[in-house]
Design an enzyme around this catalytic site. Structure first.
Site, PDB file in Angstrom:
ATOM      1  N   LYS A 208       3.649  -8.198  -5.223  1.00 59.17           N
ATOM      2  CA  LYS A 208       4.950  -8.330  -4.572  1.00 59.17           C
ATOM      3  C   LYS A 208       5.036  -9.628  -3.776  1.00 59.17           C
ATOM      4  O   LYS A 208       6.015 -10.365  -3.862  1.00 59.17           O
ATOM      5  CB  LYS A 208       5.206  -7.132  -3.654  1.00 59.17           C
ATOM      6  CG  LYS A 208       6.580  -7.163  -2.986  1.00 59.17           C
ATOM      7  CD  LYS A 208       6.770  -6.034  -1.993  1.00 59.17           C
ATOM      8  CE  LYS A 208       6.885  -4.683  -2.646  1.00 59.17           C
ATOM      9  NZ  LYS A 208       7.242  -3.620  -1.683  1.00 59.17           N
ATOM     10  N   GLU A 214      -7.162 -10.542  -3.957  1.00 56.47           N
ATOM     11  CA  GLU A 214      -7.871 -10.222  -5.192  1.00 56.47           C
ATOM     12  C   GLU A 214      -7.058 -10.639  -6.420  1.00 56.47           C
ATOM     13  O   GLU A 214      -7.588 -11.228  -7.365  1.00 56.47           O
ATOM     14  CB  GLU A 214      -8.152  -8.712  -5.258  1.00 56.47           C
ATOM     15  CG  GLU A 214      -9.030  -8.182  -4.137  1.00 56.47           C
ATOM     16  CD  GLU A 214      -8.235  -7.655  -2.959  1.00 56.47           C
ATOM     17  OE1 GLU A 214      -8.767  -6.804  -2.221  1.00 56.47           O
ATOM     18  OE2 GLU A 214      -7.081  -8.102  -2.763  1.00 56.47           O
ATOM     19  N   GLY A 269       4.261  -0.024  -2.970  1.00 57.67           N
ATOM     20  CA  GLY A 269       3.353  -0.403  -4.049  1.00 57.67           C
ATOM     21  C   GLY A 269       2.880   0.768  -4.894  1.00 57.67           C
ATOM     22  O   GLY A 269       2.887   0.709  -6.125  1.00 57.67           O
ATOM     23  N   ARG A 270       2.467   1.856  -4.247  1.00 59.41           N
ATOM     24  CA  ARG A 270       1.932   2.993  -5.002  1.00 59.41           C
ATOM     25  C   ARG A 270       3.028   3.844  -5.631  1.00 59.41           C
ATOM     26  O   ARG A 270       2.740   4.818  -6.318  1.00 59.41           O
ATOM     27  CB  ARG A 270       1.022   3.835  -4.111  1.00 59.41           C
ATOM     28  CG  ARG A 270       1.672   4.362  -2.847  1.00 59.41           C
ATOM     29  CD  ARG A 270       0.617   4.932  -1.899  1.00 59.41           C
ATOM     30  NE  ARG A 270       1.155   5.293  -0.600  1.00 59.41           N
ATOM     31  CZ  ARG A 270       1.353   4.443   0.403  1.00 59.41           C
ATOM     32  NH1 ARG A 270       1.077   3.156   0.246  1.00 59.41           N
ATOM     33  NH2 ARG A 270       1.818   4.853   1.565  1.00 59.41           N
ATOM     34  N   GLU A 355      -3.587   7.253   0.339  1.00 54.77           N
ATOM     35  CA  GLU A 355      -3.008   6.113   1.045  1.00 54.77           C
ATOM     36  C   GLU A 355      -1.725   6.539   1.761  1.00 54.77           C
ATOM     37  O   GLU A 355      -1.343   5.953   2.773  1.00 54.77           O
ATOM     38  CB  GLU A 355      -2.718   4.964   0.074  1.00 54.77           C
ATOM     39  CG  GLU A 355      -2.506   3.620   0.754  1.00 54.77           C
ATOM     40  CD  GLU A 355      -2.525   2.465  -0.225  1.00 54.77           C
ATOM     41  OE1 GLU A 355      -3.635   1.960  -0.520  1.00 54.77           O
ATOM     42  OE2 GLU A 355      -1.444   2.065  -0.692  1.00 54.77           O
ATOM     43  N   HIS A 386     -19.256  19.747 -17.390  1.00 51.48           N
ATOM     44  CA  HIS A 386     -20.682  19.433 -17.544  1.00 51.48           C
ATOM     45  C   HIS A 386     -21.157  18.492 -16.443  1.00 51.48           C
ATOM     46  O   HIS A 386     -22.202  17.851 -16.588  1.00 51.48           O
ATOM     47  CB  HIS A 386     -20.925  18.827 -18.921  1.00 51.48           C
ATOM     48  CG  HIS A 386     -20.631  19.780 -20.043  1.00 51.48           C
ATOM     49  ND1 HIS A 386     -21.591  20.585 -20.601  1.00 51.48           N
ATOM     50  CD2 HIS A 386     -19.470  20.094 -20.677  1.00 51.48           C
ATOM     51  CE1 HIS A 386     -21.047  21.338 -21.554  1.00 51.48           C
ATOM     52  NE2 HIS A 386     -19.751  21.048 -21.611  1.00 51.48           N
ATOM     53  N   LYS A 496      -8.830  -6.253   4.945  1.00 53.30           N
ATOM     54  CA  LYS A 496      -8.385  -7.519   4.351  1.00 53.30           C
ATOM     55  C   LYS A 496      -8.446  -8.643   5.371  1.00 53.30           C
ATOM     56  O   LYS A 496      -8.907  -9.757   5.096  1.00 53.30           O
ATOM     57  CB  LYS A 496      -6.950  -7.386   3.829  1.00 53.30           C
ATOM     58  CG  LYS A 496      -6.779  -6.535   2.588  1.00 53.30           C
ATOM     59  CD  LYS A 496      -5.313  -6.565   2.162  1.00 53.30           C
ATOM     60  CE  LYS A 496      -5.077  -5.745   0.922  1.00 53.30           C
ATOM     61  NZ  LYS A 496      -3.643  -5.778   0.528  1.00 53.30           N
TER      62      LYS A 496
END
Length: 536
Positions: A208, A214, A269-270, A355, A386, A496
């Protein structure tokens, strides 16, 4: 938004007392009740059935939880969200990802702009671009058709698209391969670049602000790699797309305006998969299927707005989570899709839920004295059987779980699907009723582990949109009851900011910064070893 301390409500106090009397309930007995399934499942058209009969609840539990939702004004809060009231108060933003999937053309004005109009313009720009990539109309610098799409983002700009592309793989264009790069660990991007041909690769940079550390580190390396491979700087214009609201930074990077697609502050964002962040999904499944994906989510938006508590899947899901978290002391919640294509769904929900509701301060800025969001985790069945199911069956933790599957498979291996569904149903039954009498205490199963069953008719773009929207609303409803702001994430920012201080120190800057003794010692250790490596 309303600010109501849930512990001060009559229903919360009544639920505490009710939980004490409910400790002796066992699902083995509850499931013998006549008409329990009939009264504790919700069937939605030809979409899905939601079964919540295998929970440690009775009619009193449900009535008290409904009262709690009423006292905490959950429905009123939902209406405020849909209307555009800035319910994200710490950032003074509206929360309108639901508007992105709403076909209505009625104006919805935010900051003087009709967001329905501008979002639809951007949506159809994305549709046109995606279709042009799919049919080979838009090509790379040397004229070759794109065969690889590389999505570079992190958090919501990666987890949502990655999950959805995997989930809808049977509907994808098989001539295209999709790659998702998120980690600043260089191996993530390096391994991706080893697999692709630069002449046939499209890069989607999803950020955005176009400043995410990153994402931009990976984008810059990808940019340099492409220029080196193709020999000209102008190739960026043909091979890079930006999903961003920072047009200035995008232009500086070298991406042309027509290859820039925006989204807005009122889209978290999410919760951004419904925006142009879904570009990689749209390219994969095509604009018609992408529209069905949006339609499925909008269908659930109407469901949660219109259906009363006992017929409202998202409200029941949220209420059950609150029951276990706050009154039965469960600390985790498992999400177990019996669908290999949904293998990224638990990871996606980890961000969406943790979050959003991983908060310890209420809307008044007061530290809460009750539990909020649980730990979300899971893996696809039958793989999980398993691995960690042993702990759910015979461990010491209470672990509510959601089991997700579809009646119709997405593949022609029908015998496999019957085996999958038999395991899916067997696990929820075994977790509920257990096996109390055995030849050895090691072979006893106490059962009484609660599960919800979400059984779709089939998994397709519409169904996936509906599934995601159900969890989005569930998360929101829980945040309202817990009296927290679900749409900010200040905890993400702290690490950050500190990384920006530590980075130059690792790289050799001798400036003195205050660190704890452990961090300072580790920085020095890294610098010593890095210097030795550089000198060898």
């Amino acid at each position: 938004m309303y600010s109501i301390n849930p512990t001060k409500t009559k229903s919360w106090k009544a639920l505490i007392a009710h939980a004490e009397t409910s400790k002796g309930l066992h699902l083995r007995d509850l499931l013998k009740e006549k008409n329990r399934f009939e009264s504790m499942h919700i069937k939605v058209d030809d979409l899905l059935i939601f079964d919540f009969a295998k929970h440690r609840i009775d009619e009193t539990t449900l009535k008290l939880l409904e009262d709690l939702f009423d006292e905490c004004k959950v429905q009123e809060s939902l209406e405020k969200q849909f209307s555009g009231v800035p319910i994200n108060r710490t950032e003074n933003r509206s929360v309108l990802h639901t508007a992105l999937r709403d076909p209505s053309t009625d104006p919805l004005i935010i900051d003087g702009k009709d967001i329905r109009e501008i979002s639809k313009i951007e949506l159809h720009r994305m549709y046109d671009f995606a279709e042009s990539i799919r049919v080979g109309k838009i090509r790379g610098h040397t004229g070759k058709i794109f065969k690889n799409v590389v999505n570079i983002g992190i958090g919501g700009s990666d987890l949502g698209p990655h999950m959805a592309v995997e989930a809808l793989k049977p509907f994808s264009n098989r001539n295209l391969k999709f790659h998702f790069v998120s980690n600043v660990d260089g191996s993530d991007l390096h391994e991706c670049l080893l697999q692709i041909d630069p002449e046939e690769s499209l890069f989607i940079i999803a950020s955005k602000t176009f400043t995410t550390q990153e994402t931009m580190a990976n984008a810059q390396v990808a940019q340099s790699w492409l220029i080196q491979k193709l020999g000209v700087h102008d190739c960026i214009e043909k091979h890079f797309v930006a999903i961003s609201s920072n047009s200035k930074k995008v232009l500086q990077f070298g991406i042309k305006k027509e290859n820039t697609f925006g989204f807005w502050d009122w889209v978290g964002g999410r919760y951004s998969l419904w925006s142009t962040i879904g570009m990689s999904l749209c390219i994969s499944i095509g604009s018609d299927n992408y529209q069905k994906f949006l339609n499925g989510a909008h269908f659930i938006d109407n469901h949660v707005k219109e259906k009363p508590f006992r017929e409202n899947i998202a409200k029941i899901m949220a209420a059950l989570g609150i029951w276990y978290r706050n009154f039965m002391n469960a600390t985790t919640h498992a999400v177990l899709p019996y669908d290999q294509n949904l293998n990224r769904f638990p990871a996606y929900l980890q961000q969406a839920d943790m979050e959003s509701n991983g908060k310890s301060t209420d809307r008044n800025g007061v530290v809460v004295n009750y539990s909020t969001g649980p730990i979300i985790w899971g893996e696809p069945g039958t793989n999980g059987q398993h691995a960690f199911y042993q702990l759910i069956h015979q461990g010491t933790e209470l672990i509510p779980a959601d089991f997700i599957a579809s009646v119709a498979p997405q593949h022609p291996l029908y015998a496999h699907h019957s085996k999958l569904l038999s395991n899916y149903l067997a696990q929820t039954e075994a977790l509920a009723v257990g096996k109390p009498i055995a030849t050895s205490p090691h072979k006893e199963f106490q059962g009484n582990q609660p599960t919800s069953t979400l059984l779709f008719d089939r998994m397709n773009p519409f169904s996936l949109g509906a599934l995601i929207a159900l969890y989005e609303h569930k998360i929101f409803f829980q945040g309202v009851v817990w009296n927290i702001y679900s749409f900010d994430q200040w905890g993400v920012e702290l690490g950050k900011d500190m990384a920006k201080t530590i980075l130059p120190e690792i790289e050799g800057d001798d400036s003195e910064h205050i660190h704890d003794s452990s961090t300072k010692g580790l920085i020095n250790h890294i610098r010593v070893l890095s210097n030795k490596t550089d000198n060898n």
